[in-house]
Design an enzyme around this catalytic site. Structure first.
Site, short mmCIF file in Angstrom:
data_model
loop_
_atom_site.label_atom_id
_atom_site.label_comp_id
_atom_site.label_asym_id
_atom_site.label_seq_id
_atom_site.Cartn_x
_atom_site.Cartn_y
_atom_site.Cartn_z
N PHE A 129 43.49 45.48 58.74
CA PHE A 129 44.80 46.02 58.56
C PHE A 129 45.49 45.26 57.56
O PHE A 129 45.58 43.90 57.74
CB PHE A 129 45.79 45.87 59.78
CG PHE A 129 46.94 46.57 59.63
CD1 PHE A 129 47.39 47.86 60.06
CD2 PHE A 129 48.12 45.63 59.34
CE1 PHE A 129 48.46 48.40 59.88
CE2 PHE A 129 49.39 46.30 59.08
CZ PHE A 129 49.67 47.61 59.36
N ASP A 220 43.37 37.69 54.14
CA ASP A 220 44.63 37.92 54.49
C ASP A 220 45.05 37.29 55.82
O ASP A 220 44.54 37.21 56.89
CB ASP A 220 44.63 39.54 54.79
CG ASP A 220 46.00 39.92 55.29
OD1 ASP A 220 46.92 39.39 56.02
OD2 ASP A 220 46.20 41.39 55.39
N LYS A 249 54.61 36.96 57.88
CA LYS A 249 55.23 37.03 59.31
C LYS A 249 55.52 35.69 59.78
O LYS A 249 56.78 35.09 59.48
CB LYS A 249 53.84 37.29 60.14
CG LYS A 249 53.73 38.64 60.17
CD LYS A 249 52.52 39.19 61.28
CE LYS A 249 52.18 40.53 61.11
NZ LYS A 249 53.14 41.47 61.91
N1 PLP Z 1 48.27 42.01 57.02
C1 PLP Z 1 47.80 41.75 58.19
C2 PLP Z 1 46.62 41.04 58.81
C3 PLP Z 1 48.75 42.08 59.02
O1 PLP Z 1 48.73 41.99 60.52
C4 PLP Z 1 50.21 42.93 58.92
C5 PLP Z 1 51.15 43.38 59.70
O2 PLP Z 1 50.74 43.50 60.80
C6 PLP Z 1 50.24 42.99 57.42
C7 PLP Z 1 49.47 42.61 56.55
C8 PLP Z 1 51.30 43.78 56.93
O3 PLP Z 1 52.32 42.96 56.95
P1 PLP Z 1 53.90 43.28 56.64
O4 PLP Z 1 54.32 44.42 57.97
O5 PLP Z 1 54.82 42.21 56.81
O6 PLP Z 1 54.23 44.28 55.32
#
Ligand code: PLP
Length: 397
Positions: A129, A220, A249
């Site tokens: 994700f 990520d 986050k």
């Molecule tokens: N990358 C990861 C691993 C995530 O868990 C999330 C959100 O849950 C995102 C990217 C996307 O982040 P945002 O919702 O701040 O765009």
């Protein structure tokens, strides 16, 4: 707009690990805004630092130097393997920056310019994700997030997570006629995809292959970064340094901020390549600086290691008590998943029942219930959370 299937709860106020709704009901928060509220709710130090910042300077353009931004970049680079940082406002946006960086790396370092009509490739994992903007959602290796939004962005291929042989086969296929792969973008632990921790052996091989081919390795760490794993960064759990990583986050503790950090060799952006109006403004950077300072002042990494061990043990005992419902537990630190058996109630059903017990949890897919509480959570709260979860489970059978 109708983008969320919301619970019928209105949250009005929070303190520490507790939230209260508009009807005055209290909830133990093991969601923390989905791994955001690192220091819990209404933390005094964060509140005071942000109030002071509001009284000094809230926002100025990136046309000018921003001391708080320089300080936060220095705080991140001093504590990590990286040298430079770009700031934005969310995880998806940080990954968009990483994807643009990957393409630039492909051109500059591997000579993949796409002029033959074949796009540079970015390899990402199945069940990953990476966010909801068009390139980030294309990077997300879950077809259900693509449906209805095709055509997706060109240049993404997917490999099964933690599967060395399958990754090697995909890489060989993509590179059969010469350089095609610009980057690998991967989570050290998959959060949304079911709380799947990375296998150090897989990641070490990934690092070797990326080195051999001069492919950019990007992690990520939007969910696992900033202390949640019990180490400041998720990559420390794998014994592998990526060339770049993304954060969001937990970095702001509730104030929106995202970041892309790179090593010198991946520092490809030049003025005009990328930008963000709000990214790295004084207010958001003050939040990031305060979160990092408080993690150190309160020795939160050691605390997360201890509380992560306790949570794991509590969940293992829960699994042992209900083997007909629960298949196991997995995760790092304070990102833990309880795995439900296929014949048991689904994760969304368990989360709903937990809400009725005054406990906030979040699913990670159909069969995993995720714990991502504030890093400040105390042992007594974790025991209480697992007791409430057990009551919720029993209410469903
Ligand atoms: N990358 C990861 C691993 C995530 O868990 C999330 C959100 O849950 C995102 C990217 C996307 O982040 P945002 O919702 O701040 O765009």
């Amino acid at each position: 707009m109708d983008t969320y299937a919301r619970f019928p709860v209105e949250l009005a106020r929070g303190k520490g690990v507790w939230l209260w709704d508009t009807a005055g009901r209290r909830y133990l928060d093991c969601v923390a805004g989905i791994a955001v509220c690192t220091l819990g709710h209404s933390d005094r130090r964060l509140r005071e630092a942000l109030c002071r910042q509001l009284g000094t300077l809230q926002h100025v353009s990136n046309l000018y130097r921003i001391p708080e931004q320089q300080q936060l970049a220095a705080a991140i680079t001093a504590r990590s393997c990286f040298d430079r940082v770009f700031f934005c406002n969310s995880g998806a946006e940080a990954n968009e920056a990483a994807i643009k960086l990957a393409r630039k790396h492909g051109q500059l370092v591997r000579g993949i310019d796409g002029r033959d009509g074949r796009p540079p490739l970015i390899l990402t994992a199945e069940a990953s994700f990476h966010g909801r903007t068009l390139a980030a959602v294309t990077a997300t290796g879950q077809p259900r997030y693509h449906q209805g939004f095709e055509p997706m962005v060109q240049g993404f291929r997917y490999f099964p997570y933690n599967d060395t042989a399958a990754f090697e086969a995909l890489l060989a296929e993509c590179e059969a006629d010469g350089p095609r792969v610009a980057a690998v973008l991967v989570e050290p632990l998959q959060g949304e995809g079911g709380v799947n921790p990375g296998d150090p052996a897989f990641f070490q091989r990934l690092r070797q292959l990326c080195d051999q081919h001069r492919i950019l390795l990007i992690f990520d760490e939007v969910q696992i970064g900033v202390g949640r794993s019990g180490r400041l960064w998720g990559y420390e759990r794998l014994g592998v340094e990526p060339d770049a990583f993304t954060l969001a986050k937990g970095l702001g503790g509730g104030i929106p901020i995202g970041a892309l950090a790179v090593k010198q060799a991946a520092d490809h952006f030049r003025p005009g390549d990328h930008a963000s109006t709000f990214g790295g403004n004084p207010f958001a950077c003050r939040a990031g600086l305060t979160v990092l300072a408080e993690i150190e002042r309160r020795d939160l990494l050691a605390q997360v290691q201890r509380s992560g061990d306790l949570l794991r043990q509590q969940l293992e005992e829960l699994v042992a008590r209900h083997p007909q419902l629960l298949a196991g537990q997995r995760g790092w630190g304070l990102l833990q998943g309880l795995v439900l058996r296929p014949e048991a109630p689904s994760a969304p059903q368990v989360v709903k029942a937990a809400l009725a017990e005054g406990l906030l949890l979040v699913p990670a897919g159909a069969t995993v219930v995720r714990f991502v509480p504030p890093l400040t959570i105390k042992p007594k709260h974790l025991r209480e959370a697992v007791q409430r979860l057990e009551r919720a489970l029993l209410s469903l059978v």
